[in-house]
Motif scaffolding. Sequence first.
Motif, PDB file in Angstrom:
ATOM      1  N   GLU A  58       0.850  -1.202   0.000  1.00 54.59           N
ATOM      2  CA  GLU A  58       0.000   0.000   0.000  1.00 54.59           C
ATOM      3  C   GLU A  58       0.886   1.253   0.000  1.00 54.59           C
ATOM      4  O   GLU A  58       1.871   1.328   0.728  1.00 54.59           O
ATOM      5  CB  GLU A  58      -0.894   0.017   1.239  1.00 54.59           C
ATOM      6  CG  GLU A  58      -1.851   1.212   1.243  1.00 54.59           C
ATOM      7  CD  GLU A  58      -2.782   1.248   2.447  1.00 54.59           C
ATOM      8  OE1 GLU A  58      -3.890   1.771   2.300  1.00 54.59           O
ATOM      9  OE2 GLU A  58      -2.400   0.769   3.528  1.00 54.59           O
ATOM     10  N   ILE A  59       0.486   2.220  -0.811  1.00 52.06           N
ATOM     11  CA  ILE A  59       1.191   3.504  -0.827  1.00 52.06           C
ATOM     12  C   ILE A  59       0.302   4.535  -0.130  1.00 52.06           C
ATOM     13  O   ILE A  59      -0.832   4.768  -0.552  1.00 52.06           O
ATOM     14  CB  ILE A  59       1.504   3.952  -2.268  1.00 52.06           C
ATOM     15  CG1 ILE A  59       2.401   2.912  -2.941  1.00 52.06           C
ATOM     16  CG2 ILE A  59       2.164   5.326  -2.272  1.00 52.06           C
ATOM     17  CD1 ILE A  59       2.644   3.178  -4.411  1.00 52.06           C
ATOM     18  N   TYR A  60       0.826   5.101   0.932  1.00 52.73           N
ATOM     19  CA  TYR A  60       0.056   6.045   1.749  1.00 52.73           C
ATOM     20  C   TYR A  60       0.760   7.398   1.683  1.00 52.73           C
ATOM     21  O   TYR A  60       1.954   7.504   1.993  1.00 52.73           O
ATOM     22  CB  TYR A  60       0.011   5.547   3.193  1.00 52.73           C
ATOM     23  CG  TYR A  60      -0.930   6.326   4.086  1.00 52.73           C
ATOM     24  CD1 TYR A  60      -2.137   5.773   4.501  1.00 52.73           C
ATOM     25  CD2 TYR A  60      -0.608   7.609   4.522  1.00 52.73           C
ATOM     26  CE1 TYR A  60      -3.001   6.485   5.326  1.00 52.73           C
ATOM     27  CE2 TYR A  60      -1.468   8.325   5.342  1.00 52.73           C
ATOM     28  CZ  TYR A  60      -2.658   7.750   5.742  1.00 52.73           C
ATOM     29  OH  TYR A  60      -3.517   8.462   6.556  1.00 52.73           O
ATOM     30  N   ALA A  61       0.040   8.423   1.265  1.00 57.92           N
ATOM     31  CA  ALA A  61       0.611   9.771   1.219  1.00 57.92           C
ATOM     32  C   ALA A  61       0.083  10.572   2.405  1.00 57.92           C
ATOM     33  O   ALA A  61      -1.128  10.637   2.621  1.00 57.92           O
ATOM     34  CB  ALA A  61       0.235  10.457  -0.090  1.00 57.92           C
ATOM     35  N   THR A 197       8.906  13.401 -11.919  1.00 58.23           N
ATOM     36  CA  THR A 197       7.858  13.070 -10.947  1.00 58.23           C
ATOM     37  C   THR A 197       7.054  11.868 -11.430  1.00 58.23           C
ATOM     38  O   THR A 197       6.794  10.932 -10.669  1.00 58.23           O
ATOM     39  CB  THR A 197       6.915  14.275 -10.735  1.00 58.23           C
ATOM     40  OG1 THR A 197       7.695  15.352 -10.231  1.00 58.23           O
ATOM     41  CG2 THR A 197       5.800  13.966  -9.750  1.00 58.23           C
ATOM     42  N   ALA A 198       6.693  11.882 -12.717  1.00 54.95           N
ATOM     43  CA  ALA A 198       5.917  10.770 -13.279  1.00 54.95           C
ATOM     44  C   ALA A 198       6.727   9.483 -13.207  1.00 54.95           C
ATOM     45  O   ALA A 198       6.210   8.412 -12.880  1.00 54.95           O
ATOM     46  CB  ALA A 198       5.521  11.078 -14.716  1.00 54.95           C
ATOM     47  N   GLU A 199       8.025   9.596 -13.485  1.00 61.34           N
ATOM     48  CA  GLU A 199       8.906   8.423 -13.442  1.00 61.34           C
ATOM     49  C   GLU A 199       9.000   7.894 -12.010  1.00 61.34           C
ATOM     50  O   GLU A 199       8.968   6.690 -11.772  1.00 61.34           O
ATOM     51  CB  GLU A 199      10.299   8.843 -13.921  1.00 61.34           C
ATOM     52  CG  GLU A 199      10.949   7.834 -14.826  1.00 61.34           C
ATOM     53  CD  GLU A 199      12.278   8.350 -15.314  1.00 61.34           C
ATOM     54  OE1 GLU A 199      13.292   7.732 -14.995  1.00 61.34           O
ATOM     55  OE2 GLU A 199      12.288   9.402 -15.995  1.00 61.34           O
ATOM     56  N   PHE A 200       9.110   8.839 -11.065  1.00 55.77           N
ATOM     57  CA  PHE A 200       9.190   8.435  -9.658  1.00 55.77           C
ATOM     58  C   PHE A 200       7.901   7.724  -9.239  1.00 55.77           C
ATOM     59  O   PHE A 200       7.940   6.700  -8.557  1.00 55.77           O
ATOM     60  CB  PHE A 200       9.442   9.657  -8.772  1.00 55.77           C
ATOM     61  CG  PHE A 200       9.543   9.294  -7.327  1.00 55.77           C
ATOM     62  CD1 PHE A 200      10.720   8.774  -6.824  1.00 55.77           C
ATOM     63  CD2 PHE A 200       8.459   9.427  -6.486  1.00 55.77           C
ATOM     64  CE1 PHE A 200      10.809   8.383  -5.505  1.00 55.77           C
ATOM     65  CE2 PHE A 200       8.538   9.040  -5.170  1.00 55.77           C
ATOM     66  CZ  PHE A 200       9.719   8.522  -4.672  1.00 55.77           C
ATOM     67  N   ASN A 201       6.782   8.263  -9.675  1.00 55.62           N
ATOM     68  CA  ASN A 201       5.501   7.643  -9.317  1.00 55.62           C
ATOM     69  C   ASN A 201       5.377   6.237  -9.897  1.00 55.62           C
ATOM     70  O   ASN A 201       4.831   5.344  -9.252  1.00 55.62           O
ATOM     71  CB  ASN A 201       4.332   8.531  -9.760  1.00 55.62           C
ATOM     72  CG  ASN A 201       4.220   9.773  -8.888  1.00 55.62           C
ATOM     73  OD1 ASN A 201       4.837   9.839  -7.822  1.00 55.62           O
ATOM     74  ND2 ASN A 201       3.451  10.755  -9.319  1.00 55.62           N
ATOM     75  N   ARG A 202       5.899   6.050 -11.113  1.00 52.99           N
ATOM     76  CA  ARG A 202       5.898   4.710 -11.709  1.00 52.99           C
ATOM     77  C   ARG A 202       6.731   3.750 -10.852  1.00 52.99           C
ATOM     78  O   ARG A 202       6.368   2.602 -10.641  1.00 52.99           O
ATOM     79  CB  ARG A 202       6.477   4.751 -13.135  1.00 52.99           C
ATOM     80  CG  ARG A 202       5.405   4.919 -14.211  1.00 52.99           C
ATOM     81  CD  ARG A 202       5.926   4.526 -15.586  1.00 52.99           C
ATOM     82  NE  ARG A 202       7.108   5.254 -15.999  1.00 52.99           N
ATOM     83  CZ  ARG A 202       7.095   6.467 -16.521  1.00 52.99           C
ATOM     84  NH1 ARG A 202       5.962   7.111 -16.710  1.00 52.99           N
ATOM     85  NH2 ARG A 202       8.218   7.054 -16.875  1.00 52.99           N
ATOM     86  N   ALA A 224       0.411  12.850  -5.100  1.00 51.88           N
ATOM     87  CA  ALA A 224      -0.181  11.905  -4.140  1.00 51.88           C
ATOM     88  C   ALA A 224      -1.423  11.264  -4.754  1.00 51.88           C
ATOM     89  O   ALA A 224      -1.613  10.050  -4.680  1.00 51.88           O
ATOM     90  CB  ALA A 224      -0.530  12.619  -2.842  1.00 51.88           C
ATOM     91  N   ALA A 225      -2.252  12.091  -5.393  1.00 53.00           N
ATOM     92  CA  ALA A 225      -3.484  11.562  -5.982  1.00 53.00           C
ATOM     93  C   ALA A 225      -3.170  10.631  -7.143  1.00 53.00           C
ATOM     94  O   ALA A 225      -3.923   9.706  -7.441  1.00 53.00           O
ATOM     95  CB  ALA A 225      -4.366  12.714  -6.444  1.00 53.00           C
ATOM     96  N   ASP A 226      -2.026  10.875  -7.790  1.00 45.79           N
ATOM     97  CA  ASP A 226      -1.625  10.069  -8.932  1.00 45.79           C
ATOM     98  C   ASP A 226      -1.206   8.665  -8.502  1.00 45.79           C
ATOM     99  O   ASP A 226      -1.512   7.678  -9.164  1.00 45.79           O
ATOM    100  CB  ASP A 226      -0.438  10.777  -9.599  1.00 45.79           C
ATOM    101  CG  ASP A 226      -0.251  10.341 -11.022  1.00 45.79           C
ATOM    102  OD1 ASP A 226      -1.253   9.930 -11.619  1.00 45.79           O
ATOM    103  OD2 ASP A 226       0.884  10.412 -11.523  1.00 45.79           O
ATOM    104  N   VAL A 227      -0.523   8.577  -7.380  1.00 43.60           N
ATOM    105  CA  VAL A 227       0.145   7.313  -7.051  1.00 43.60           C
ATOM    106  C   VAL A 227      -0.367   6.622  -5.791  1.00 43.60           C
ATOM    107  O   VAL A 227      -0.262   5.402  -5.664  1.00 43.60           O
ATOM    108  CB  VAL A 227       1.678   7.555  -6.953  1.00 43.60           C
ATOM    109  CG1 VAL A 227       2.028   8.287  -5.677  1.00 43.60           C
ATOM    110  CG2 VAL A 227       2.449   6.268  -7.052  1.00 43.60           C
TER     111      VAL A 227
END
Length: 265
Positions: A58-61, A197-202, A224-227
């Motif tokens: 789980e990814i929690y922001a 940022t997009a790469e990091f989220n991936r 946060a909403a993205d990932v």
Amino acid sequence: MGLVADASSVPLRNRKEHRLIIASIHGGGHVLDATAVVAGYGGKTILQRLDLHIRAGEIYALLGANGAGKTTTLSLFLGFVTPNAGRVRVHGIDPVTQPDEARRHLAYIPENVALYEHLTARENVAYLLDLAGQGGDPGAIDAALAAAGLAAAAYDRRVAGFSKGMRQKVAIALALARRVPALLLDEPTSGLDPQATAEFNRLLGVLREQGVAVLMVTHDLLSAADVADRIGFLDAGCLLEEVGAAGADRFDVRALHRRYGGQAA
Ligand SMILES: Nc1ncnc2c1ncn2[C@@H]1O[C@H](COP(=O)(O)OP(=O)(O)OP(=O)(O)O)[C@@H](O)[C@H]1O
């Protein structure tokens, strides 16, 4: 070495089942667990009965205004802040009574990743693995660097010239090679351009797939909403609201921005 991290050796189609088995071993699957925690510095209370439970995969922001207590929350799991009341566990281990053992199950990536500047990416991961008492074979190190998305041409370059995004990839490669079940991130996307940022989220998606529980402190609501699977809003040490990526409480970024934009950004 964490059981959850061994998920990488489990065939993909069985990983979900594997995570559920691990979840049942660790009481509800909360790899990072804070229950009714009251904590602060000196006589000053910062966290007021904080409840935060993060499962494997789980990814929690965690968002909130400056001074809300986000970094203090990370410090709790790292065993640098001792609660005055409540309970903290990392993979079932109490970081107050067993800080070294708890930290063995964690990777912490600060806002600015510190590496050995004169060493290459490969050498950094090898050396830091050795320091963690987990020497890895070169093939495993390369596999971790590849999974972290570092270009192969950069493996043997000294990290002195690396961007923030490249440094994060080295740090994440180390976390993958250590097979930790939990990852703490402090402001990972601050200063990254949209592509990085997009790469990091991936990359966080890769960690999710490996069954790692990720707690990410951020001011970046869009990212946060993205990932994230869940977003929590901390205000003066209290969790005001938690929203999920699925189901009835699925987050609506515009509504969240209206409610918390001034605090989170
Ligand atoms: N080592 C410390 N000793 C005393 N007070 C501290 C210490 N670290 C943090 N604080 C105080 O605790 C409060 C919460 O700080 P914390 O760093 O957890 O907030 P934060 O939400 O991470 O803020 P930011 O977004 O600015 O990083 C602040 O009032 C801060 O001044």
